[in-house]
Motif scaffolding. Sequence first.
Motif, mmCIF file in Angstrom:
data_model
loop_
_atom_site.group_PDB
_atom_site.id
_atom_site.type_symbol
_atom_site.label_atom_id
_atom_site.label_comp_id
_atom_site.label_asym_id
_atom_site.label_seq_id
_atom_site.Cartn_x
_atom_site.Cartn_y
_atom_site.Cartn_z
ATOM 1 N N ALA A 24 33.071 40.141 28.769
ATOM 2 C CA ALA A 24 32.214 39.382 27.859
ATOM 3 C C ALA A 24 31.997 37.949 28.315
ATOM 4 O O ALA A 24 30.932 37.365 28.090
ATOM 5 C CB ALA A 24 32.812 39.400 26.453
ATOM 6 N N GLU A 25 32.992 37.338 28.971
ATOM 7 C CA GLU A 25 32.873 35.929 29.342
ATOM 8 C C GLU A 25 32.244 35.735 30.713
ATOM 9 O O GLU A 25 32.096 34.611 31.175
ATOM 10 C CB GLU A 25 34.251 35.273 29.294
ATOM 11 C CG GLU A 25 34.855 35.273 27.905
ATOM 12 C CD GLU A 25 36.207 34.576 27.870
ATOM 13 O OE1 GLU A 25 36.544 33.937 28.886
ATOM 14 O OE2 GLU A 25 36.890 34.680 26.849
ATOM 15 N N PHE A 26 31.888 36.838 31.380
ATOM 16 C CA PHE A 26 31.255 36.725 32.687
ATOM 17 C C PHE A 26 29.750 36.918 32.525
ATOM 18 O O PHE A 26 29.311 37.916 31.940
ATOM 19 C CB PHE A 26 31.795 37.783 33.653
ATOM 20 C CG PHE A 26 33.255 37.588 33.986
ATOM 21 C CD1 PHE A 26 33.634 36.753 35.025
ATOM 22 C CD2 PHE A 26 34.241 38.232 33.255
ATOM 23 C CE1 PHE A 26 34.974 36.577 35.325
ATOM 24 C CE2 PHE A 26 35.580 38.055 33.553
ATOM 25 C CZ PHE A 26 35.950 37.221 34.590
#
Length: 626
Positions: A12-14
């Motif tokens: 999700a954070e990439f």
Amino acid sequence: MTVSPERLPLAAEFPDASREQWQLLVEGVLRKSGALVDGVSAEDSLATAIEQGLRARPLYTAEDGAVDPGYPGFAPFTRGGRAQGAVLNGWDVRQRHAHPDPRSANEAVLADLENGVSSLWLELGAQGLPVAALPTVLEGVFLDLAPVVLDAGAETGAAAEQLLQQYAERGVPAEAARGNLGADPLGLLARTGQDGDTDRQLAEAAALAERCGRAYPGIRALVVDALPYHEAGASAAQELGCSLATGVAYLRALTAAGLSVDAACAQLEFRLAATADQFLTIAKFRAARRLWARVAEVCGAAAEGAAQRQHAVTSAVMMTGRDPWVNMLRTTVAGLAAGVGGADAVTVLPFDAALGLPDAFARRIARNTQSILLEESHLARVIDPAGGSWYVEQLTDELARAAWDWFQEIERAGGQRAALAGGLVPERIAATWAERSADLAHRREPITGVSEFPNLAEAAVVRAPAPAPLGGGLPRVRRDDAFEALRTRSDAQLAATGARPQVFLAALGPAAVHTGRSSFAANLFQAGGIDTVLAASAEVAELAERFAASGTAVVCLCSSDKLYTEHAAELAAALKRAGAARVLLAGRPGDQREAYQAAGVDEFVFVGSDAVAVLTSVLDEIGAVA
């Protein structure tokens, strides 16, 4: 604290990366390394030519969508001819037998069936076992359990009668018999070039097909054997196109004899080669099913009868006579690819098949290769495990289209028989093999143990000679043909003089400087059966003296570009004065070519140079036995 998987979004954070961003990164790397060609995209710069216009790109994504392959057991059968695949019982492990002695053949047959083989492929007639000896060969074989596939060439009719008689004499119910009678008139034409009896053979095949359809539901009458084309040097697309054209010719013959299209389709089994090119082989078997489904559909066959029955045979073209142990690795990869590609039956040729009659050890390794693939690697547990791979799906589609184009060209020429007799098929395959031969000669297609990393000290593996194969039609080629001829010349000199031809390697400078090119040169010359004598020194005079004392006539300079610029001309001249008949230099000369040649360098050897031409000329210079 326990965190559930739903609350742990790993990506999700990439940020999502685009294909364009990847291309820019690749372009930067290539530009720094000097490998980026002006006007060519980074992605195209990394693409690899496979054969006949097929190319493998470095990256495939969902954007490279191909035709929907469907589901196993449903048209177009790309993912398999059976809904259950090979999950229940694995594929059919089929072993080939051609020993001309019936008792020896019988012993080998029983040993195979007792140790993992599930069906037999018997070469009969002039190319193997006497047809009359079939009862002896099959003694002790449970014919209701072990399918038998015949390959009898011009003696197909007599061999078929012998086999059917064996079923009757042994009380095997007609519905329990399994196998294939092996009629293949056009395959025989391709092998022999003799067309005088083809009409009779087609009529005989049609009669056998009618008989099998009526009385032996588990026996097919005809084989569409594409091995003659593969073994003449055809590409995968040409092999598939020829198999389609042959299959269509047989459908025409069978329906003309009164069989329905569905009954005619049920009498055919297709035999294709499996090579060590894993992905191309997987794609070939998938494409073959898709192509035949299209043919069957156009001919009016019911959907459930359009699935192609496939017999995969590991390629004879890829087998080598030198360092034959490496063949075990080749056949393992080929067998794996055939199984993953969905072949119904697989034959792994013994590693010594190029040398003569396989021995018991070689046959054991061949059958155990398949046992490991099935029982330990569990390849059959998943149906079409390569399906969904963007690369495999795209390659399957591209190969199918190329094969269909070739098939249509054959049909426009009048069909497979006319294309063979008129020269279209032989000429086109010869052109393909000429291109591949150039790649082999330049070692763009390496052959481990032959053109790369040869072992001149290996003990020769000797086998009893096998029956001469059928000839007179398409040639039989092997990848190692050109290098085998060179090694044979070297062997002849060894036998005549007690020593192999030799080349002196003049290594200029310390080991760290010359090792790369001296190792390259040694590997190159040994591929032609030429021993090397290495002498290293930083002094030109010392190298010239050591060459003069070596008794060799040909020398190869090995060093770095920097030392070449400083000393190559001087060293070449000194070696010529010391008696060198020919001086080679390992590496590209760049802008120093004229200066080096003026000093005495006769030829330059480097990655991509024509190894066969270089080695032939060196053997000629040395005077090796031609």
